[in-house]
Design a protein around this motif. Sequence first.
Motif, short mmCIF file in Angstrom:
data_model
loop_
_atom_site.label_atom_id
_atom_site.label_comp_id
_atom_site.label_asym_id
_atom_site.label_seq_id
_atom_site.Cartn_x
_atom_site.Cartn_y
_atom_site.Cartn_z
N ASP A 110 0.86 -1.18 0.00
CA ASP A 110 0.00 0.00 0.00
C ASP A 110 0.90 1.24 0.00
O ASP A 110 1.38 1.67 1.05
CB ASP A 110 -0.91 -0.03 1.24
N SER A 111 1.12 1.79 -1.18
CA SER A 111 2.05 2.93 -1.27
C SER A 111 1.48 4.20 -0.65
O SER A 111 2.22 5.06 -0.18
CB SER A 111 2.44 3.17 -2.73
N THR A 112 0.15 4.28 -0.61
CA THR A 112 -0.49 5.46 0.02
C THR A 112 -0.19 5.44 1.52
O THR A 112 0.16 6.45 2.11
CB THR A 112 -2.02 5.41 -0.20
N LEU A 113 -0.34 4.27 2.12
CA LEU A 113 -0.05 4.12 3.55
C LEU A 113 1.43 4.39 3.82
O LEU A 113 1.78 4.98 4.83
CB LEU A 113 -0.43 2.70 4.01
N VAL A 165 2.56 6.68 6.75
CA VAL A 165 3.36 6.10 7.84
C VAL A 165 4.63 5.53 7.22
O VAL A 165 4.68 4.36 6.86
CB VAL A 165 2.57 5.00 8.60
N SER A 166 5.61 6.38 7.10
CA SER A 166 6.85 5.98 6.47
C SER A 166 7.84 5.51 7.53
O SER A 166 8.08 6.23 8.52
CB SER A 166 7.40 7.19 5.71
N ILE A 169 -1.35 -1.09 8.74
CA ILE A 169 -2.57 -1.05 7.91
C ILE A 169 -3.26 0.30 8.13
O ILE A 169 -3.15 0.89 9.21
CB ILE A 169 -3.52 -2.25 8.26
N GLU A 170 -3.95 0.75 7.10
CA GLU A 170 -4.74 1.98 7.26
C GLU A 170 -5.96 1.69 8.10
O GLU A 170 -6.39 0.53 8.19
CB GLU A 170 -5.18 2.50 5.88
N ASN A 171 -6.54 2.71 8.66
CA ASN A 171 -7.73 2.53 9.47
C ASN A 171 -8.87 2.01 8.60
O ASN A 171 -9.27 2.67 7.65
CB ASN A 171 -8.11 3.86 10.13
#
Lengths: 146, 197
Positions: free
Chosen positions: A51-54, A58-59, A140-142
Amino acid sequence: MMRNIFYKPLLSAYILSGIALFSSCTTVNTVERETPVGTKQIIADKRVITDSTLNKKVSIVGLNEGVTNGGFLQVQIEVLNRKNSLQDFSYRFEWFDMNGMLVDTPTSVWIPRQIEGQETMTITAVAPAAGVKDFRVKFIENVRKN
Amino acid sequence: MRKYLKYCLLFLPSLLFFGGCATHTRYVESTGPRTIVTTDINIQDFSYAAEEMINSLLASGALDKTQIQPAMLAISRIVNNTTQQIDTDLLTKKIRVALNQSGKALTTTTIGIGGIAEDPLAKGIQQEKEFYADKKEPQRMPDFTLSGKIIEKRDRQDEVRQVSYSFQLSLTNNDGLAVWEDEKEISKQSKRGVIGW
């Protein structure tokens, strides 16, 4: 004439969306010692990014490893929110023994966290047993509906 | 044909209405990210609190300072100062399991508050064993007791309601000193709905 009819509402919409976008941005300013006294035990890591957006939200900056007084593996992960707004995410630690077997523990749960824009956060975890040698962290994203 | 069509059109709204009322129930991971979040203390809140407490307790090394390893732990009172009826075992059991797995502490089930054992049968067996063994030396007493409190605090600002839960735990040694203490706070915000909370 026709151009003016469409141009004005369009411009207003752009301005309003711009205000809405930038008013929600709150970033964090930080200050720290120029040359830190403590030395981090930075360890090399292997990342699987699905998930590149995540990954932007959160890098992972780095992993720091240590051992507690009781001989338990202690891990700290420094994460950075590269976005300019508050982000929700969850993480979970998994622990593995000498044979690479997963150690089932009540502490292995998805922990929800919030990180402000451009904020650096440290996530700390302690291995559930002295025999634990390895770990894996999942992000993981919410996924809950707010 | 037209008659059938008329009936179909007549029943269609009711079919849509009752079809929409069908419940969809599924299993979710109770420690996973898809559990329901409400302003009450949810099952995952106990997990979050326990996770942080165990991390803190194991990192402190407080359990390593006993002569006999693993340390012996007795569970004292966990006061529920919230408006909800909760079983505090949801918190303590996770901590007990984790400590047991860590090999740092074992929990006694034969010593409890007011002399009431958590496991009366185990206490009976222990007493009988001591009687037949003609044991003169005193029974091993717990090295530590675990006590705590769960506190609830509610706040409101305009339409936003906030509820905070504070999980407080103390590990006291048999000299009466709290050798480890920690607190984990969980706050939740919700916007007021049309009806009530």
